[in-house]
Write a protein that holds these residues in place. Sequence first.
Motif: not given
Lengths: 131, 276, 81
Positions: B74-81
């Motif tokens: 979930v954290f990585a998805a935030g960074i990806a966005c």
Amino acid sequence: MDGLFDFIVSKYNYWGYVVLMMIGMYAMIVKKNLVKKIIGMNIFQTAIILFYVSIGAKRDATLPIIAHGHGDAHHAVHAVDYMNPLPHVLMLTAIVVAVATLGVALALTIKIYKQYNTLEEDEINARLRGR
Amino acid sequence: MRIFGLLTVLLCGGLLIYHTADFPAWGDPASPASTHLSPYYIEHSIDDTMVPNLVTAVLADYRSYDTMFETVVVFAAGIACFFLLRAAKSKTPESMLYRHIPTGITLRIEKGSKTPPDSADFERIDSVWVPYDLIIKITCRLLVPFIQLFALYVVAHGHHSPGGGFQGGVIFGAALILFALTHNLSNSLKRINEKTSALFAASGVLVYAGTGILCLLLGANFLDYSALAPLLGGDPKMAHSHGILIVEIGVAIAVMAVMVWIYYNLASRGRHDEGL
Amino acid sequence: MIWQLDLIIMVLVIAAGIGAISVKDNLGAAILFGAYSFLMCLLWAIMGAVDVAFTEASVGAGVSTVFFVAAVFRTTRRTKD
């Protein structure tokens, strides 16, 4: 006749998940709009989650929360009285990861729209070939 | 293409429906999924962890590695966005719109001109601005604190009722998003800005992983909460329960911050000036 | 687990799913997807997966619909299929 009825009641849930999966897959393959493709992907995901949850269901069993209270005598817990918690755990995390990946997919969509000014797959392909 | 796609889908679906005949009946207590691993969880989790909600016990104790890496995803998805959408430098717009609240007059300030003083009478508005609906604005302002309180209850009461870190975090994030929807984006960026949300997202993962490392330092396995018993008080079984609560709080912080962060980037196309 | 109730809601879920992919407007598709998520959450609550249903009610029907609406607002409502 009775046997056929029992067969349908015990299996229709799986047919429902297969139908939902087909809807999602059809949208991912055939639809040209990127937002529609993402909606299809989400329907596919929820169909798989529905399959796992229906595996975890148990007849004559209650929710996976053990009855308790202060001062209760400690009594034995029988596995047949409670639903299977394992698929629920796996799918709970899967849903939250699904929304995170949805965010990334929509970010990519917005980026593509900024670049090509369209969301239709065939128009984007025509632009790419034209170059 | 349409016919080809439909044929593929019908073939896959037909094969799957044909093979459902071999599946165990729906709700069969003797199905393979219910006979191997899950009876252990159901019968022993209250003795091992003192947590009546089996889903929470399995989620944050028996399978806590799994949940830790889900939080990291979930954290990585935030960074990806953030990396996909965030504009590197915010340039000053050509003209800004301000609204004088008591009179309802809208002022257009050209680039380089003097901006109105930062007071309660003036507010900056988006270029596509529709008047706020008074009922929606007031109702949401009244509702948001209660939604946040409910989110905290869901996190804290996840041991005894449905709920836990993921649900509570998402509800808390949804309350902040509701505020951003009913007021404008710059108002909610004043409450929780991008740096805060990024820091919260990282610190939630840190709380989770840090609990595991702490267990390791105290001489037990990674994420074996019974090692925390001397720190938290109580016996090792109760330490499992408290350890689950700490981990759930970490999950809730990370999920809340990531939801808000993704919303900011999506709604403003990464420019963080005007939103939905 | 009442299979009659389960069957009715499953038919509604399939109808909402077909509607979400066939409506010719991206914003309408996003809203119908929210309805689909909420019906799916009811289905899971009937099957006894209360935690999963809770998560889906907050995630699927709440946050992901907002994400879709935000993305459609920033792109376009136009769609050919």
